[in-house]
Scaffold this motif. Structure first.
Motif, PDB file in Angstrom:
ATOM      1  N   GLU A 194     -14.007  13.341  17.485  1.00  0.00           N
ATOM      2  CA  GLU A 194     -14.839  12.134  17.434  1.00  0.00           C
ATOM      3  C   GLU A 194     -14.989  11.544  18.829  1.00  0.00           C
ATOM      4  OE1 GLU A 194     -16.589  10.739  14.932  1.00  0.00           O
ATOM      5  OE2 GLU A 194     -16.012  12.503  13.765  1.00  0.00           O
ATOM      6  N   SER A 195     -16.142  10.958  19.085  1.00  0.00           N
ATOM      7  CA  SER A 195     -16.418  10.328  20.364  1.00  0.00           C
ATOM      8  C   SER A 195     -16.305   8.820  20.219  1.00  0.00           C
ATOM      9  CB  SER A 195     -17.825  10.704  20.840  1.00  0.00           C
ATOM     10  OG  SER A 195     -18.156   9.978  21.989  1.00  0.00           O
ATOM     11  N   PHE A 196     -15.601   8.193  21.149  1.00  0.00           N
ATOM     12  CA  PHE A 196     -15.490   6.751  21.132  1.00  0.00           C
ATOM     13  C   PHE A 196     -16.601   6.100  21.955  1.00  0.00           C
ATOM     14  CE2 PHE A 196     -11.144   8.295  20.414  1.00  0.00           C
ATOM     15  CZ  PHE A 196     -10.943   7.738  19.160  1.00  0.00           C
ATOM     16  N   ILE A 197     -17.290   6.904  22.756  1.00  0.00           N
ATOM     17  CA  ILE A 197     -18.370   6.391  23.596  1.00  0.00           C
ATOM     18  C   ILE A 197     -19.699   6.437  22.849  1.00  0.00           C
ATOM     19  CG2 ILE A 197     -19.643   6.782  25.734  1.00  0.00           C
ATOM     20  CD1 ILE A 197     -17.069   8.090  26.828  1.00  0.00           C
ATOM     21  N   ASP A 198     -19.960   7.539  22.185  1.00  0.00           N
ATOM     22  CA  ASP A 198     -21.230   7.765  21.513  1.00  0.00           C
ATOM     23  C   ASP A 198     -21.130   7.328  20.054  1.00  0.00           C
ATOM     24  OD1 ASP A 198     -23.759   8.584  20.936  1.00  0.00           O
ATOM     25  OD2 ASP A 198     -23.328  10.727  21.011  1.00  0.00           O
ATOM     26  N   THR A 199     -22.053   6.481  19.601  1.00  0.00           N
ATOM     27  CA  THR A 199     -22.007   6.003  18.222  1.00  0.00           C
ATOM     28  C   THR A 199     -22.446   7.069  17.230  1.00  0.00           C
ATOM     29  OG1 THR A 199     -24.223   5.098  18.416  1.00  0.00           O
ATOM     30  CG2 THR A 199     -22.386   3.612  18.889  1.00  0.00           C
TER      31      THR A 199
END
Length: 151
Positions: free
Chosen positions: A31-36
């Motif tokens: 999972e990416s914390f930057i990209d929604t």
């Protein structure tokens, strides 16, 4: 009576298996914390776009269609290849939106056999609208860097 397994159903099953593989593999992406949107959304969208027509083909297949009578013409194929080459050459020069609009307009006007006035009424809004929709989807939602018009 329909055969249970014909060529089209086998192809549909292979495509469904491929779509399922893509779907489950996309779930393993971190999972990416930057990209929604996250890295798994686009592959899962593609998997769904493969799975839905595959299910339709699996359900509606009645066996192979009759072969088309007549000679084969390669004029349309060469026109398509030429349009792709020109599109790739113009892509970085004039930008994504203008190059894609010109590409779609050229293909739509060539392959639509209606009167020119009718073709233009359909092809121009379709080409421009679809190009802008693609630009919004890739550049804005997914954050893909696309070339813009060089002034």
């Amino acid at each position: 009576m329909k055969k249970l397994f014909n060529r089209e159903r086998v192809i549909a099953l292979v495509c469904l298996a491929f779509a399922a593989f893509i779907w489950f593999q996309a779930g393993t992406f971190p999972e990416s914390f930057i990209d929604t949107v996250g890295p798994s959304k686009y592959p899962r969208l593609l998997a769904a776009l493969i799975a839905v027509p595959s299910m339709v083909l699996l359900v509606t297949s009645n066996g192979p269609a009759e072969p088309i009578k007549g000679g084969r013409e390669f004029k349309s194929f060469f026109y398509l290849v030429l349009c792709i080459v020109v599109y790739l050459a113009l892509f970085n020069l004039i930008g994504f939106v203008l190059a894609t609009t010109a590409f779609l307009l050229a293909l739509t006007l060539y392959f639509d056999r209606r009167e020119l006035k009718t073709r233009l009424k359909i092809a121009v809004p379709y080409s421009a609208g679809f190009s802008l929709l693609l630009y919004f989807f890739f550049a804005r939602l997914l954050g893909v860097l696309l070339p813009s018009l060089i002034l």
